[in-house]
Design a protein around this motif. Structure first.
Motif, PDB file in Angstrom:
ATOM      1  N   LYS A  24       0.871  -1.127   0.065  1.00 48.71           N
ATOM      2  CA  LYS A  24      -0.010   0.094  -0.041  1.00 48.71           C
ATOM      3  C   LYS A  24       1.062   1.483   0.084  1.00 48.71           C
ATOM      4  O   LYS A  24       1.912   1.232   0.414  1.00 48.71           O
ATOM      5  CB  LYS A  24      -1.159   0.053   1.103  1.00 48.71           C
ATOM      6  N   LEU A  25       0.479   2.458  -0.616  1.00 54.10           N
ATOM      7  CA  LEU A  25       1.149   3.710  -0.501  1.00 54.10           C
ATOM      8  C   LEU A  25       1.305   4.203   0.872  1.00 54.10           C
ATOM      9  O   LEU A  25       0.509   3.988   1.843  1.00 54.10           O
ATOM     10  CB  LEU A  25       0.160   4.807  -1.392  1.00 54.10           C
ATOM     11  N   TYR A  26       2.380   4.985   0.985  1.00 51.83           N
ATOM     12  CA  TYR A  26       2.697   5.633   2.273  1.00 51.83           C
ATOM     13  C   TYR A  26       1.513   6.350   3.028  1.00 51.83           C
ATOM     14  O   TYR A  26       1.344   6.476   4.105  1.00 51.83           O
ATOM     15  CB  TYR A  26       3.885   6.520   1.997  1.00 51.83           C
ATOM     16  N   ALA A  27       0.856   6.875   2.041  1.00 56.89           N
ATOM     17  CA  ALA A  27      -0.451   7.875   2.294  1.00 56.89           C
ATOM     18  C   ALA A  27      -1.410   7.076   3.181  1.00 56.89           C
ATOM     19  O   ALA A  27      -2.246   7.610   3.913  1.00 56.89           O
ATOM     20  CB  ALA A  27      -1.050   8.523   0.971  1.00 56.89           C
ATOM     21  N   ASP A  28      -1.307   5.584   2.976  1.00 55.93           N
ATOM     22  CA  ASP A  28      -2.289   4.873   3.842  1.00 55.93           C
ATOM     23  C   ASP A  28      -1.687   4.152   5.041  1.00 55.93           C
ATOM     24  O   ASP A  28      -2.096   2.887   5.251  1.00 55.93           O
ATOM     25  CB  ASP A  28      -3.019   3.939   2.795  1.00 55.93           C
ATOM     26  N   ARG A  29      -0.693   4.654   5.237  1.00 61.66           N
ATOM     27  CA  ARG A  29       0.147   3.983   6.404  1.00 61.66           C
ATOM     28  C   ARG A  29      -0.674   3.586   7.842  1.00 61.66           C
ATOM     29  O   ARG A  29      -1.551   4.561   7.978  1.00 61.66           O
ATOM     30  CB  ARG A  29       1.559   4.656   6.679  1.00 61.66           C
ATOM     31  N   TYR A  30      -0.398   2.500   8.269  1.00 62.53           N
ATOM     32  CA  TYR A  30      -1.007   2.092   9.295  1.00 62.53           C
ATOM     33  C   TYR A  30      -2.527   2.144   9.294  1.00 62.53           C
ATOM     34  O   TYR A  30      -3.246   2.234  10.192  1.00 62.53           O
ATOM     35  CB  TYR A  30      -0.486   2.857  10.572  1.00 62.53           C
ATOM     36  N   LYS A  31      -3.079   2.120   7.990  1.00 62.16           N
ATOM     37  CA  LYS A  31      -4.452   1.748   7.837  1.00 62.16           C
ATOM     38  C   LYS A  31      -4.578   0.212   7.592  1.00 62.16           C
ATOM     39  O   LYS A  31      -4.444   0.034   6.296  1.00 62.16           O
ATOM     40  CB  LYS A  31      -5.120   2.835   6.997  1.00 62.16           C
ATOM     41  N   LEU A  32      -5.169  -0.549   8.269  1.00 61.18           N
ATOM     42  CA  LEU A  32      -5.302  -1.798   7.908  1.00 61.18           C
ATOM     43  C   LEU A  32      -6.328  -2.257   6.731  1.00 61.18           C
ATOM     44  O   LEU A  32      -7.169  -1.567   6.598  1.00 61.18           O
ATOM     45  CB  LEU A  32      -5.750  -2.795   9.199  1.00 61.18           C
ATOM     46  N   GLN A  33      -5.848  -3.125   5.703  1.00 59.00           N
ATOM     47  CA  GLN A  33      -6.488  -3.236   4.596  1.00 59.00           C
ATOM     48  C   GLN A  33      -7.599  -4.585   4.914  1.00 59.00           C
ATOM     49  O   GLN A  33      -7.533  -5.132   6.162  1.00 59.00           O
ATOM     50  CB  GLN A  33      -5.671  -3.575   3.215  1.00 59.00           C
ATOM     51  N   ARG A  34      -8.380  -4.961   3.892  1.00 59.24           N
ATOM     52  CA  ARG A  34      -9.187  -5.791   4.164  1.00 59.24           C
ATOM     53  C   ARG A  34      -8.488  -7.275   4.594  1.00 59.24           C
ATOM     54  O   ARG A  34      -7.401  -7.801   4.176  1.00 59.24           O
ATOM     55  CB  ARG A  34      -9.953  -6.208   2.885  1.00 59.24           C
ATOM     56  N   PHE A  35      -9.202  -8.162   5.489  1.00 57.13           N
ATOM     57  CA  PHE A  35      -8.536  -9.201   5.983  1.00 57.13           C
ATOM     58  C   PHE A  35      -8.974 -10.630   4.943  1.00 57.13           C
ATOM     59  O   PHE A  35      -8.745 -11.690   5.424  1.00 57.13           O
ATOM     60  CB  PHE A  35      -9.140  -9.576   7.338  1.00 57.13           C
ATOM     61  N   GLY A  36      -9.268 -10.344   4.005  1.00 55.52           N
ATOM     62  CA  GLY A  36      -9.642 -11.549   2.844  1.00 55.52           C
ATOM     63  C   GLY A  36     -10.840 -12.178   3.405  1.00 55.52           C
ATOM     64  O   GLY A  36     -11.968 -11.765   3.998  1.00 55.52           O
ATOM     65  N   ARG A  37     -11.120 -13.474   3.218  1.00 55.36           N
ATOM     66  CA  ARG A  37     -12.294 -14.439   3.801  1.00 55.36           C
ATOM     67  C   ARG A  37     -12.203 -15.009   5.088  1.00 55.36           C
ATOM     68  O   ARG A  37     -12.917 -15.763   5.583  1.00 55.36           O
ATOM     69  CB  ARG A  37     -12.243 -15.445   2.488  1.00 55.36           C
ATOM     70  N   GLY A  38     -11.077 -14.674   5.896  1.00 53.54           N
ATOM     71  CA  GLY A  38     -10.793 -15.132   7.285  1.00 53.54           C
ATOM     72  C   GLY A  38     -10.529 -16.724   7.270  1.00 53.54           C
ATOM     73  O   GLY A  38     -10.641 -17.365   8.154  1.00 53.54           O
ATOM     74  N   GLY A  39      -9.658 -16.964   6.240  1.00 59.03           N
ATOM     75  CA  GLY A  39      -9.214 -18.284   6.314  1.00 59.03           C
ATOM     76  C   GLY A  39      -8.429 -18.596   7.697  1.00 59.03           C
ATOM     77  O   GLY A  39      -8.333 -19.984   8.105  1.00 59.03           O
TER      78      GLY A  39
END
Length: 285
Positions: A156-171
């Motif tokens: 992810k870009l530095y502008a989005d630092r420390y913002k968690l992205q989606r965790f997928g399907r939870g496998g």
């Protein structure tokens, strides 16, 4: 009695010779996944130790939340353009844990399609991020490390630092539920600043069949020197474990899996906020 001058180096030389003797004679063990503890302790951990201890000045807290024995699923945030956070986490945990436990990292398919990287990942205890492998490791009582954001987090870009992205399907949650394994969230601050990603050249990434092609303040402008990570200050905090043994019958319930994954994600995000308040200067002491 104090060591005499030269004793330290004598021990290092003796240790190195003993390692070479074991490698030449084949007197070492490799498990079914390719994990080589002898090589990991003698070569890989010392190299990463220089990074996490001396270059990143890493502070680790909450290790008491990691099980002393038996299975545990360590779930962390992912960042940094190059996934050094996984290596730092595994080495720091091994060094700071009273039982010096190994963290068996789960990696993306791409990692295990790259000739040299794949071999290193296997030798240091990694395997493909899939439920069958995760459940086998947990069933064997291992500590397993997973980064559910995957390339969405590390790229992810530095502008989005420390913002968690989606965790997928939870496998990862399903694997924990099926084995009754406690989930230990871990928050890692510091990885976002080592290679601040300012842009992603998507056409070049597609051409090279990479998930992204980063542009940072030093790469590609400085060539190989651009691969030297910036000396950011790192904080790693292990959070209290989330039990799952009472939910083993709900491993296939999408609602239970989603809620538990969301709980883990929120725990990590809130801990990141707390750690960032403790570390106002990314490159401070």
């Amino acid at each position: 009695m104090a060591d005499r001058p030269g004793d330290h180096w004598d021990r290092k030389v003796a240790k190195g010779l003993a390692f070479l003797r074991r490698r030449l004679s084949g007197d070492y063990e490799v498990d079914e996944f390719g994990f080589d503890p002898d090589l990991t302790d003698a070569v890989f951990h010392p190299l990463v130790r220089l990074l996490y201890r001396d270059w990143f000045r890493t502070e680790v807290t909450g290790v008491e939340h990691v099980p002393e024995a038996g299975p545990g699923l360590v779930v962390g945030n992912h960042s940094g353009t190059v996934a050094l956070d996984a290596l730092v986490l595994a080495t720091a945990l091994h060094d700071r844990h009273p039982a010096h436990r190994y963290l068996r990292l789960l990696g993306a398919d791409l990692v295990f399609r790259m000739p040299v990287v794949s071999e290193i990942a296997r030798k240091t205890g990694g395997t493909v991020a899939c439920n069958p492998d995760a459940e086998r490791l947990l069933g064997n009582g291992e500590l397993v490390g997973v980064f559910p954001e995957g390339f969405k987090g590390v790229g992810k870009l530095y502008a989005d630092r420390y913002k968690l992205q989606r965790f997928g399907r939870g496998g990862f949650v399903s694997a924990a539920l099926r084995t009754g394994t406690p989930i230990v969230p871990v928050a890692i601050v510091g990885g976002e600043e080592i290679y601040p990603m300012l842009a992603d050249i998507k056409p070049l990434a597609r051409l090279l069949k990479l998930p992204y092609f980063p542009v940072t303040p030093t790469f590609p402008w400085l060539g190989p020197l651009g691969m030297v990570p910036l000396p950011s200050k790192w904080l790693i905090e292990f959070c209290p474990p989330i039990p799952t043994a009472h939910l083993r019958d709900s491993a296939d319930d999408p609602l239970v899996v989603f809620n538990l994954a969301d709980q883990v994600r929120e725990t990590i995000q809130q801990t990141l906020h707390k750690l960032l308040e403790r570390r106002p200067d990314p490159f401070g002491p």
